[in-house]
Design an enzyme around this catalytic site. Structure first.
Site, short mmCIF file in Angstrom:
data_model
loop_
_atom_site.label_atom_id
_atom_site.label_comp_id
_atom_site.label_asym_id
_atom_site.label_seq_id
_atom_site.Cartn_x
_atom_site.Cartn_y
_atom_site.Cartn_z
N ASN A 13 -4.04 -19.20 -32.60
CA ASN A 13 -3.93 -20.72 -32.57
C ASN A 13 -2.30 -20.69 -32.69
OD1 ASN A 13 -5.94 -20.94 -34.37
ND2 ASN A 13 -5.06 -22.88 -33.81
N HIS A 48 -3.65 -23.53 -28.34
CA HIS A 48 -4.43 -22.40 -28.64
C HIS A 48 -2.96 -21.17 -27.60
CE1 HIS A 48 -7.88 -21.08 -31.62
NE2 HIS A 48 -7.98 -22.90 -31.03
N ARG A 66 -9.66 -22.44 -41.74
CA ARG A 66 -10.38 -22.10 -41.34
C ARG A 66 -10.49 -21.64 -40.11
NH1 ARG A 66 -12.76 -24.75 -37.11
NH2 ARG A 66 -10.57 -26.50 -36.90
N ASP A 67 -10.10 -22.59 -39.36
CA ASP A 67 -9.71 -22.26 -37.45
C ASP A 67 -9.43 -20.75 -37.80
OD1 ASP A 67 -10.68 -22.43 -34.93
OD2 ASP A 67 -8.67 -23.53 -34.66
N CYS A 85 -10.31 -17.98 -30.46
CA CYS A 85 -11.77 -18.30 -29.68
C CYS A 85 -12.53 -17.86 -29.47
CB CYS A 85 -11.54 -19.94 -28.75
SG CYS A 85 -13.20 -19.82 -27.94
N HIS A 115 -3.65 -29.49 -30.20
CA HIS A 115 -4.05 -28.64 -30.92
C HIS A 115 -4.39 -27.05 -30.03
CE1 HIS A 115 -7.61 -26.60 -33.87
NE2 HIS A 115 -6.84 -25.60 -33.12
#
Lengths: 315, 315
Positions: free
Chosen positions: B265, B225, B29-30, B256, B223
């Site tokens: 990530n 990055h 997903r991310d 991002c 979470h």
């Protein structure tokens, strides 16, 4: 690119961390000795001058190893001569492998040297062509003569966490080699994770074991490679254990020729970022350092592996 | 390439670390929502199956956002249908932005959802097109209906450390937003460092502040990055503060879109390596995971940014 300022980390100190650390910059030596191409002496000199200009107090500049071993650094005397003219003041150690190297370093007028031992027999044989015991014997007159000449002396110990041929290296074995080198009269120990396999619990255990053997964190520097992404975590663990000297390489230059990986030493910029967030003083101007890495990446024709350089450089 | 086994880290536990963590895998997903190209549904399905096969218990699979927002994930219903046929058992949450998304997720038969809030007004406006207060209002019926339907609900909060438009984000502001979302009845909170500017002291302070406001580490996931190289250090700090659920992305996929950086990530492999060194159980087969990342890198036509993948993959 977003403005740098908006993205700077918020400063939030953490219990148990030092107020200040010294970054021992190894890019010109550990970084450039692992480059395939030979960097021109003028570029090396400008690199060192830029690093000093960015606020790095200690910059390991070159190595007096035989040119046949590391042709990348065979211009050591020329480089030091060029730098001597610039009048920069900070400590600039050079690596010396033996008495011959010390002779050359003394002739060049250096004020600090580093010797390079191994925690494992296999790497001692491959790197120094002798056993660990024989290498300690070889270093004995080097350290004695260096100290008689008033030089500051650092002892690197490589393969302190794992060895590509021997696998994980027992902590007791590492402590034993470190103690033998420090007993020669060295001022500082640098424990090296040459292939980057160490993790934070292992770091804590080694530092505690060294301390128990009379080598306190105040005499110990840490030298991590980021091969498996652990370098900064390991470094911050060392800081919580009292270490205040950290080896790092601007732009993350370097890498161990025995481990196939794109990543080298802990990037100085990533360390400075972490320290800025923690309110730990480093004396380094991050913008100037990132600019130096971008310039050096251009000289080398490849991008820097440092996350901070990539993010702030807009790459 | 050197043998993998010789290079595995020595296992040395560390005081204050958990015995076991759950990795909340966000790659499908991310990770994939930030890819320029749209990955075919069949490849996504195989990716999820490989991740589950490598031992990941929780894999956030896709997102029910309007296709016009994120075309990369517009095949959510098809993907879930393909995966339903495989009979895999572990938890596979999907992101839902609003009631319409929840309707679609319920129609697809999901068992877990995640909502996505913001700690800052600017990002709430840009990402959700409404204020923080309005977004909490929007999420209220989503969470209520999801819980009535027996779903497990996670609340993401983004920009918890810094915001590209607002700069550093005050901890009190973050805690306030987190509390309002958890008050809706969410099962788990995930605090996101969306632009990667957080450092370890900041992480510790936020976790302590959340705990003081009645949101304990046992309900909080992290979470991070890796934009500035801090993701693993920040994660290990969270583990020492009692967090046992960590978001990570296999191969370090993602990133991002608001921060220009090659890194996304925290890479699941780099986390698994650290945990293996610490003796922290993750249930993950590192070789299978690295193999999955190498396969996915081939599908995407670019190398993985994970240090472990690069080192073990011989890149």
């Amino acid at each position: 690119m977003l403005g740098m300022t908006a993205n700077l980390p918020m400063t939030v100190p953490m219990d148990g961390m030092p107020d200040r650390i010294t970054i021992y910059e190894v890019g010109p030596r550990d970084g450039l000795q692992n480059e395939k191409s030979v960097v021109p002496t003028e570029v090396k000199a400008e690199f060192v001058q830029r690093l000093v200009g960015a606020g790095l107090e200690t910059v390991e500049t070159t190595s007096f190893v035989p040119p046949s071993w590391i042709p990348q650094l065979s211009d050591a005397p020329d480089l030091l001569q060029q730098l001597a003219d610039t009048g920069h003041g900070p400590k600039r150690p050079v690596l010396v492998p033996n008495e011959r190297g010390l002779d050359n370093a003394l002739a060049a007028g250096v004020g600090a040297i580093a010797i390079f031992g191994s925690a494992t027999e296999t790497f001692a044989q491959k790197n120094l062509n002798r056993s660990v015991a024989e290498s300690v014997e070889m270093f004995t007159p080097v350290v004695r003569r260096a100290r008689e000449a008033g030089l500051w002396v650092r002892a690197y110990v490589s393969m302190c966490f794992g060895d590509p041929w021997e696998g994980p290296v027992p902590v007791e074995q590492v402590v034993d080699v470190c103690a033998r080198l420090m007993d020669l009269g060295c001022d500082q120990l640098s424990i090296g994770d040459t292939i980057g396999v160490g993790t934070v619990g292992h770091v804590a255990k080694l530092l505690e074991s060294l301390d128990a053997q009379g080598i306190p964190a105040s005499k110990t520097a840490v030298h991590f490679h980021d091969t498996y992404g652990q370098a900064l975590s390991n470094t911050l663990t060392a800081l919580r254990h009292g270490v205040t000297v950290v080896d790092a390489s601007t732009g993350g230059l370097g890498g161990c020729p025995y481990a196939r990986s794109a990543t080298g030493n802990l990037a100085t910029e990533d360390l400075v970022w972490a320290c800025r967030g923690l309110g730990i003083e480093t004396g380094v101007d991050l913008d100037a350092l990132v600019g130096t890495s971008l310039w050096m990446a251009e000289q080398l024709g490849r991008p820097s592996p440092s996350a901070v350089v990539r993010a702030l450089g807009g790459a």
